[in-house]
Design an enzyme around this catalytic site. Sequence first.
Site, short mmCIF file in Angstrom:
data_model
loop_
_atom_site.label_atom_id
_atom_site.label_comp_id
_atom_site.label_asym_id
_atom_site.label_seq_id
_atom_site.Cartn_x
_atom_site.Cartn_y
_atom_site.Cartn_z
N ASP A 78 39.35 -81.17 -44.03
CA ASP A 78 38.97 -81.37 -45.42
C ASP A 78 38.00 -82.54 -45.57
OD1 ASP A 78 38.92 -81.50 -48.15
OD2 ASP A 78 40.90 -82.40 -48.34
N ASP A 263 32.74 -80.35 -50.17
CA ASP A 263 34.16 -80.40 -49.88
C ASP A 263 34.58 -79.15 -49.12
OD1 ASP A 263 36.87 -80.50 -49.87
OD2 ASP A 263 37.11 -80.88 -52.01
#
Length: 383
Positions: A78, A263
Site C-alpha cells: 500500500d 495509492d
Amino acid sequence: MLQSLGATLGILSLAYAHAAPHTIRLQAVAPRNDLSLGKRALDPTTIPLADHFLGTDLQWFGNITVGTPPQTLPMVFDTGSSTLEFASTLCEACSHQVQFDPTKSSTFVDGGAIRTITFATGGGVDPVIGDNYQLTLRNGTDTVSIGGLSAPDVSLFLVIDQTPKFDPNPYSGIQGLGARAQGLFGSLVDQGLPALFSMYFTPKEVGNAEMTLGGIDDTKFIGSPIFAPTSSSGSAWVLDSPSLSVNGKTNPLLSTPRNIIFDSGTSNILFSTNTTEAIYALISPDIKPNPKEPGAYGIACDMIPSLPAVIDMAFTSQDGMLFNLTIPSSELSVGPFADDPSICQTLINAFDGLDLVGGSLMKHWYTIWDLENRRIGFAPAKL
Ligand SMILES: *[C@@H]1O[C@H](CO)[C@@H](O)[C@H](O)[C@H]1NC(C)=O
Ligand SMILES: *[C@@H]1O[C@H](CO)[C@@H](O)[C@H](O)[C@H]1NC(C)=O
Ligand SMILES: *[C@@H]1O[C@H](CO)[C@@H](O)[C@H](O)[C@H]1NC(C)=O
Ligand SMILES: *[C@@H]1O[C@H](CO)[C@@H](O)[C@H](O)[C@H]1NC(C)=O
C-alpha cells in the site's frame, strides 16, 4: 488504503498469478555511496501478486513471512500508508483471515502499546462512511521476510480487533510503502537494496501481477518509463496535475491544478465533489449519486457499453514535458450496486479535500516508485 486524519495515507488492492522468477534488469538506479562502507548490495526480488476480484479488480496482494519459524501472511502493498499491520490470533474478529500467532515466534517482541487507526478509503469500491474501516492494533517487532530478503526487528502492529468491513478480505493486512523508506523496506534499503520498487497490477483475465523490490522488470511494459517528481516532502506519493480531460474535452474546473495522491491500496478514484461531477457531466447526464452510499455514483448497467469515458490526467515529467496517464472507458463500471443490481457503480467516488488515484489507473500503467529520487515512473503495462 488511505489512513484518516493526521496519519499517513494508504489502501488495499492486487491479480491472481503464479509468476515464475523473472530476470530483472535494473535501469536508472543511482550508485550507492554506502557500498564503500563494506555493505553488500542486495539483489532485487520479484514476488507474484494475487487479485482480489469481486466483479471488478479490487486489490492485489502477495505474501510476506513474519516470525521464527516463518508464518506466511498475504498482504496488500500500500503506497497510501507507511506501517505494517496484520491479523493476529489476539483478534477474535479476524477469523476470516490468516492470523499470525505471536506465541509461536521465538523472535517476536511485544510492545504492549494499543492504538486504533481509521481509514479514509477502504478495501473495495464502497465509499468509507464514518469509522467503518477501523483497526485496533498492538505494537511489537519481529523478523519479516519477502521474496527471500529478510529484515530483523521490524516494527509492526498486530491487529487485535477490526470492524466487519474487513471480513471479506482474502489478505491478512497491509504493508505500507510510503515515499519514505521505513520498517521492512527501510531495513532492506539499509542492507543495500536500491531504494525503489515497481508494481505490475493487471486485470484478473491477464494475471501474472507482480511486485519487484529494488528494481524494475522491463519485460512487463512497453517503451521507456516517463518519470514525474513527487511534490510532497512527506510519506505520501503525490504528483501535481495541471489538468484533467474527459473524452478529449476539458473545462476551467478540470484544468485547475491539483495534487493527486497515488495509492496502490485503493481500487477506485476519489476526487472532490466538484471535480467528480465535472468529469461525470462530460460522460453522461445520467450518472447520478447513489443516496444510499454517499460519495458513490452510478448509471443503468445497460448504458455502460455505449458510453465513451476516456479520462486523461496530465502530469509534468522531470524533463518538463507534459504527458497523460489515460484511463480507458473499460474502467467506467466497477460493477452493480448490491441494493440495485440494475445500476452500475462508476469509478470515481466523491470525497471533498482529496484527489487520489488507485488500481483503475495502475492496471494500465507499470509503476516505478523511486524513493531515492522522489519520483514515480510510468510506462504502458504489457497486458
Ligand atoms: C501465498 O502463500 C500461500 C501459502 O503458502 C499460497 O497458497 C499462495 O499461493 C501464495 N500467494 C501468492 C500470491 O503467492
Ligand atoms: C511500542 O510502542 C511504545 C509506545 O510508543 C514504544 O515505547 C515501544 O518501544 C514500542 N515497542 C515495540 C516493541 O515496538
Ligand atoms: C492529453 O490529453 C488531452 C485530451 O485528450 C489532449 O488534449 C492533450 O493534447 C494530451 N496531452 C499530451 C501531452 O498528449
Ligand atoms: C473543489 O472542491 C474542493 C473541496 O471542497 C475545494 O478545495 C476546491 O477549491 C474546489 N475547486 C474549485 C475549482 O472550485
